[in-house]
Write a protein that holds these residues in place. Sequence first.
Motif, PDB file in Angstrom:
ATOM      1  N   HIS A 303      -2.823   1.913   0.998  1.00  0.00           N
ATOM      2  CA  HIS A 303      -1.348   2.435   1.503  1.00  0.00           C
ATOM      3  C   HIS A 303      -2.246   3.532   2.452  1.00  0.00           C
ATOM      4  O   HIS A 303      -1.312   3.005   3.591  1.00  0.00           O
ATOM      5  CB  HIS A 303      -1.145   3.380   0.173  1.00  0.00           C
ATOM      6  CG  HIS A 303      -0.010   4.175   1.075  1.00  0.00           C
ATOM      7  ND1 HIS A 303       1.683   3.375   1.389  1.00  0.00           N
ATOM      8  CD2 HIS A 303       0.391   5.754   1.352  1.00  0.00           C
ATOM      9  CE1 HIS A 303       2.735   4.497   1.963  1.00  0.00           C
ATOM     10  NE2 HIS A 303       1.845   5.369   2.172  1.00  0.00           N
ATOM     11  N   ARG A 306      -2.637   0.007   5.017  1.00  0.00           N
ATOM     12  CA  ARG A 306      -1.550   0.172   5.709  1.00  0.00           C
ATOM     13  C   ARG A 306      -0.553   0.721   6.670  1.00  0.00           C
ATOM     14  O   ARG A 306      -0.544   0.062   7.445  1.00  0.00           O
ATOM     15  CB  ARG A 306      -0.399  -0.100   4.118  1.00  0.00           C
ATOM     16  CG  ARG A 306      -0.350  -0.796   3.339  1.00  0.00           C
ATOM     17  CD  ARG A 306       0.746  -1.349   2.613  1.00  0.00           C
ATOM     18  NE  ARG A 306       1.794  -1.745   2.761  1.00  0.00           N
ATOM     19  CZ  ARG A 306       2.992  -0.494   2.441  1.00  0.00           C
ATOM     20  NH1 ARG A 306       2.882   0.456   1.901  1.00  0.00           N
ATOM     21  NH2 ARG A 306       3.770  -0.845   2.383  1.00  0.00           N
ATOM     22  N   GLU A 307      -0.381   2.408   6.460  1.00  0.00           N
ATOM     23  CA  GLU A 307      -0.176   2.888   7.527  1.00  0.00           C
ATOM     24  C   GLU A 307      -0.830   3.041   8.888  1.00  0.00           C
ATOM     25  O   GLU A 307      -0.299   2.972   9.339  1.00  0.00           O
ATOM     26  CB  GLU A 307      -0.238   4.703   6.532  1.00  0.00           C
ATOM     27  CG  GLU A 307       1.000   4.430   5.425  1.00  0.00           C
ATOM     28  CD  GLU A 307       2.262   4.388   5.793  1.00  0.00           C
ATOM     29  OE1 GLU A 307       3.491   5.013   7.229  1.00  0.00           O
ATOM     30  OE2 GLU A 307       2.916   2.712   5.082  1.00  0.00           O
ATOM     31  N   ARG A 310       0.889  -0.098  10.764  1.00  0.00           N
ATOM     32  CA  ARG A 310       1.976   0.035  10.920  1.00  0.00           C
ATOM     33  C   ARG A 310       1.928   0.845  12.439  1.00  0.00           C
ATOM     34  O   ARG A 310       1.923   0.824  13.689  1.00  0.00           O
ATOM     35  CB  ARG A 310       2.644   0.510   9.851  1.00  0.00           C
ATOM     36  CG  ARG A 310       2.814  -0.484   8.620  1.00  0.00           C
ATOM     37  CD  ARG A 310       3.934   0.177   8.312  1.00  0.00           C
ATOM     38  NE  ARG A 310       4.597  -0.541   6.821  1.00  0.00           N
ATOM     39  CZ  ARG A 310       5.209  -0.117   5.294  1.00  0.00           C
ATOM     40  NH1 ARG A 310       5.144   0.615   5.589  1.00  0.00           N
ATOM     41  NH2 ARG A 310       5.372  -1.161   5.289  1.00  0.00           N
ATOM     42  N   GLY A 316       6.152   0.231  11.869  1.00  0.00           N
ATOM     43  CA  GLY A 316       7.004   1.278  10.519  1.00  0.00           C
ATOM     44  C   GLY A 316       8.067   0.805  10.779  1.00  0.00           C
ATOM     45  O   GLY A 316       8.983   1.425   9.538  1.00  0.00           O
ATOM     46  N   ARG A 330       5.777  -5.029   8.591  1.00  0.00           N
ATOM     47  CA  ARG A 330       6.863  -4.488   7.649  1.00  0.00           C
ATOM     48  C   ARG A 330       6.711  -5.983   6.551  1.00  0.00           C
ATOM     49  O   ARG A 330       7.923  -7.067   7.438  1.00  0.00           O
ATOM     50  CB  ARG A 330       7.900  -3.755   7.496  1.00  0.00           C
ATOM     51  CG  ARG A 330       7.422  -2.752   8.053  1.00  0.00           C
ATOM     52  CD  ARG A 330       8.817  -1.871   7.648  1.00  0.00           C
ATOM     53  NE  ARG A 330       9.136  -1.330   6.583  1.00  0.00           N
ATOM     54  CZ  ARG A 330      10.816  -1.810   6.081  1.00  0.00           C
ATOM     55  NH1 ARG A 330      11.742  -1.519   7.755  1.00  0.00           N
ATOM     56  NH2 ARG A 330      11.493  -1.772   5.444  1.00  0.00           N
ATOM     57  N   GLU A 335       1.265  -7.304   3.554  1.00  0.00           N
ATOM     58  CA  GLU A 335       1.907  -6.504   2.686  1.00  0.00           C
ATOM     59  C   GLU A 335       1.419  -7.203   1.383  1.00  0.00           C
ATOM     60  O   GLU A 335       1.015  -6.320   0.068  1.00  0.00           O
ATOM     61  CB  GLU A 335       2.929  -6.294   2.630  1.00  0.00           C
ATOM     62  CG  GLU A 335       3.629  -6.205   3.466  1.00  0.00           C
ATOM     63  CD  GLU A 335       3.986  -4.457   3.504  1.00  0.00           C
ATOM     64  OE1 GLU A 335       4.952  -3.445   4.430  1.00  0.00           O
ATOM     65  OE2 GLU A 335       3.439  -3.138   3.727  1.00  0.00           O
ATOM     66  N   GLU A 436      12.799  -8.548   4.334  1.00  0.00           N
ATOM     67  CA  GLU A 436      12.723  -7.293   3.768  1.00  0.00           C
ATOM     68  C   GLU A 436      13.122  -6.930   1.956  1.00  0.00           C
ATOM     69  O   GLU A 436      12.819  -6.455   0.979  1.00  0.00           O
ATOM     70  CB  GLU A 436      14.609  -7.171   3.582  1.00  0.00           C
ATOM     71  CG  GLU A 436      14.608  -6.853   5.212  1.00  0.00           C
ATOM     72  CD  GLU A 436      16.663  -6.406   5.751  1.00  0.00           C
ATOM     73  OE1 GLU A 436      16.854  -7.276   5.077  1.00  0.00           O
ATOM     74  OE2 GLU A 436      16.791  -5.596   7.119  1.00  0.00           O
ATOM     75  N   SER A 439       9.285  -6.304   1.698  1.00  0.00           N
ATOM     76  CA  SER A 439       9.158  -4.911   2.086  1.00  0.00           C
ATOM     77  C   SER A 439       9.323  -3.588   0.572  1.00  0.00           C
ATOM     78  O   SER A 439       9.016  -3.133   0.491  1.00  0.00           O
ATOM     79  CB  SER A 439       9.495  -4.376   3.336  1.00  0.00           C
ATOM     80  OG  SER A 439       9.150  -3.248   3.475  1.00  0.00           O
ATOM     81  N   LYS A 440      10.478  -4.033  -0.074  1.00  0.00           N
ATOM     82  CA  LYS A 440      10.964  -3.848  -0.846  1.00  0.00           C
ATOM     83  C   LYS A 440       9.635  -3.654  -2.249  1.00  0.00           C
ATOM     84  O   LYS A 440       9.670  -2.668  -2.921  1.00  0.00           O
ATOM     85  CB  LYS A 440      12.569  -3.995  -1.749  1.00  0.00           C
ATOM     86  CG  LYS A 440      13.367  -3.295  -2.161  1.00  0.00           C
ATOM     87  CD  LYS A 440      14.521  -3.773  -2.649  1.00  0.00           C
ATOM     88  CE  LYS A 440      15.079  -3.502  -3.915  1.00  0.00           C
ATOM     89  NZ  LYS A 440      16.564  -3.823  -4.102  1.00  0.00           N
ATOM     90  N   GLU A 443       6.628  -1.834  -1.107  1.00  0.00           N
ATOM     91  CA  GLU A 443       7.041  -0.131  -1.065  1.00  0.00           C
ATOM     92  C   GLU A 443       6.985   0.830  -2.786  1.00  0.00           C
ATOM     93  O   GLU A 443       6.940   1.548  -2.706  1.00  0.00           O
ATOM     94  CB  GLU A 443       8.397   0.260  -0.350  1.00  0.00           C
ATOM     95  CG  GLU A 443       7.928  -0.294   1.101  1.00  0.00           C
ATOM     96  CD  GLU A 443       7.389   0.674   1.811  1.00  0.00           C
ATOM     97  OE1 GLU A 443       6.949   1.921   1.450  1.00  0.00           O
ATOM     98  OE2 GLU A 443       6.485   0.123   2.890  1.00  0.00           O
ATOM     99  N   GLN A 447       4.875   3.379  -3.134  1.00  0.00           N
ATOM    100  CA  GLN A 447       4.650   4.560  -2.894  1.00  0.00           C
ATOM    101  C   GLN A 447       6.027   4.396  -4.290  1.00  0.00           C
ATOM    102  O   GLN A 447       7.217   4.473  -4.387  1.00  0.00           O
ATOM    103  CB  GLN A 447       6.354   4.905  -1.817  1.00  0.00           C
ATOM    104  CG  GLN A 447       4.684   5.451  -0.707  1.00  0.00           C
ATOM    105  CD  GLN A 447       4.411   6.490  -0.360  1.00  0.00           C
ATOM    106  OE1 GLN A 447       4.539   7.150  -1.658  1.00  0.00           O
ATOM    107  NE2 GLN A 447       3.457   6.713   0.483  1.00  0.00           N
TER     108      GLN A 447
END
Length: 964
Positions: A303, A306-307, A310, A316, A330, A335, A436, A439-440, A443, A447
């Motif tokens: 993670h 990844r951040e 981004r 981000g 994203r 990912e 999307e 990404s969902k 994430e 997280q």
Amino acid sequence: MTAEPFASRLTRAPLAHDPARGAEAWEALSAHLSAPELRPLVEGTGGSSPFLHGLIRREAEWLADVLQGPPEPALATLAAEMRAVAEADTAQRAGILRRGKRRLAVLTGLADLGGVWDLDAATAALSDFADAAVEGALRGLLADEFARGRLSRDPDDAAGAAGLFGLAMGKGGARELNYSSDIDLIFLFDESRHEADAYAEVRSRLVKVVQGVSQLLSKPTGEGYVFRVDLRLRPDPSVTPVCIGMDTAERYYESLGRTWERAAFIKARASVGDIAAGEAFLSRLRPFVWRRFLDFAAIRDAHDIRERIRAHRGGGGPISIPGHNVKLGRGGIREIEFFVQTRQLICGGRDPALRDRGTRAALRALTGAGWVGEEAAAELDAAYVAHRELEHRLQMIEDRQTQTMPTAPEARDRVAALSGWSDRAAFEADILARMERVSKIAEAFFQPPGAPAAAEPAQAPDLASAGFERPDYAEGIIDRWRQGAIPATRSTRARTLLAGLEPRILQALRAAASPDDALAQFDRFLSGLPAGVQVFSLFEQNPRLVDLIAEICAASPRLAEALGRSSRVLDAILATDFFEPLPGADALTEELSEWLAREEDYERQLDVARSWAKEMRFRMGVQLLRGIADAEEAGHGFSAIAEACIRALFPLVEAEFARRHGPPPGRGAAVLAMGRLGSGEMTATSDLDLIVLYDAGGQEASEGKKSLSSPAWFSRFTQALISAMTAKTAEGELYEIDMRLRPSGRQGTVATSLSGFRAYQAERAWTWERMALTRARPVAGRADLQDDVRAAVGEALRLERPAAEAWTGAADMRARIAEAEKGGREDPWAMKRHRGGLMDIEFVAQAGLLAAAAEGAPDLPLGGASAPRALAALEAAGRLDPGDVAALAQAHDLQSRLLQALRVATSGGFDPATAGPGPIAALLRVSGETEIEALAERMQAAREAAAEVVDRLLPAPSAEGPGG
């Protein structure tokens, strides 16, 4: 791959963004080939990709010949030409390589765009060609060095590339190269192939070879380039040369390797040069890449990566297609790769089936193993294919290593057309929806709900209102955690993770009958951990584990202590079959054998056996406490675990011993399980009652470097087997072993010949020894020898002796034990020794079997018989009164359930006044009672009823027995 011609395999075609340019491409090709069915593909390709337009026209004659048949032979020919570069003149190598790359590019481009090759076939073609090109360049430059005498002239050195090898990393390692990909390589060499005093010179020569390979492939000429070569994945690239020794690299990864480097090596593949040396290096690096425990801390590391990506790329915020990077942005390719690779790092150490280099193959394996849901996996797989194909279209336009969607409308129109879409808005809406969805899913993984969003410690709860009767005591424990006073919370990262978990932990503990006791036990668990980051990361990703650990701390101090001593048993909980019934001994033996086979070192194998057994016993204990398994199932489960350990370790110990003293004489040895293992009624703390029997087949001594007489061989082998089971290694002890049931007990040899066993049973065995044989069964050794041991046990039990002898012998033994265990028989919770307890009932069952066998009664369970099984058989044979059997069976069932629960829940004796609510709750759960007082009364009544039957059947020795 199919052998059908190229044209017959077309399934799609791009659209021509510039129809005139498309017509030019078709005109150039059709001058050499009459195949109108190819026209939409060629015009669409040439009209939307300036790069491929130029290649079609330049290679039209070659291409026309290739497209008349299947593309695969042409691909194989290109690869062969690349490898043959090693034998070409130095001045010709660059031209041959670049021509091959041009032809690969146009062939792969058309096969990809036309659907002739799917994504996997296209990326494999690019990757295999890259291997061939690097191999040809490397071998050619090495040949130059050998010819100049700068490296050894030994033919073996030349054939083995002087120990030099290249590791294909990233997409190249996984055979997933993209259309305009860089190739990531690490070059190492085997220092052991060279004299120590020549090391510096050899390394210098090999560094020049690697630099030459990079230049030959990467340097643009009038004919372009072959591949951009990236050598920066090697250890510490800012200070190390482009080629280093494999021992140096191994030391680096063992001491300084980071999570991203572990992830990179998931895909590493020995691709060129001395492949055997490369594979040996990767094998030695496995412990670095694949941790033996579930590595949930890797999620946080991934993670963070990844951040950082981004933040560097500005990816981000919300997804916007113009300017979006389909790889690093994203919802993009990275990912999905992070999702898969991180799961592999977490679980792959325990399950080699999850170590596939390929992203899609690894995703399928993770799904099959239950680590990824089928719906999410299907979404990610479809998105990955579509993302990668879009990546290829972006790169095909100008042969640029780009993954970024253009911002200019006209350029985006071109990308849509090359992708086969006439409506650019619909094309981009499809991309957006896909991004999307990815990404969902990502994430949610990186997280999870409830994960701490900041490093601030949780607010101190109101412990009094939460049910803690001693809030000051509870606050003191929590303060110790926060202040880093225990090893698990000494690091800042560990304290940060625990701060976010505190509310969940306290919420789970307050559900216990005594939150204070549960908190104290949870503190013992945490205090026993050598470090906390791994466990807290695991809790963060799997909040339900907190609830389960809290439940265990409330119900079972013993299991909580086991957790503290070896937190890796937590790994077992995350297995999809943790709450499923334990398989039988055969399946468990196969599983443990697979674990052991992954280790080459004997001492490590002993550690692995202990680690495996801890996990399995923990799993069985939790199932019993939760009521998923009953007492009988727990007995079978604990016994199957022990049997698997014996069966899996037996051949390893034998092989290790034979290495020094030669193979076992004759048919070797067999292990006869006695006691609770023999009858399948072990508890969590049972030791193993074993007898080792052997058949030397008339062979007087072993044949080996240090030969031994046959009796000595088997005696020392038995001692080695005992040591393998009982020695305290880094993972502790496996089992305690009791061999007092062997012929002549402590005075007898530790291993007995089969003929000696038969003679002893026929001539000298005591009644109690023959009673013990009713539970005996062989569990390890050659199948034919086990059959003969089983037959010998049956013969011993069927020896013609007065039936009354069995009853009087059992009565005498009962009286002796009662006298020796006076104190224990006064304890109402002493299930085994108490009057009317388990041992009394087992004596009746064993004496009854022995008496019936002596009189020739048929259909008796002789060998491996538990008391319930024996009692049922004796009732069916009319040898025991049904009312007596009912009383005995009822008392045995209740006390067995309580014994199993106590052995799991407690570490010592049990006293309801001081035990705490956890163990009491465990007893109530397995018995079905609601109050401990009612359970005590029920147990006493059952025991009295059983004792009345036992007193009648096994009276004191001065009285006359029933005579069978």
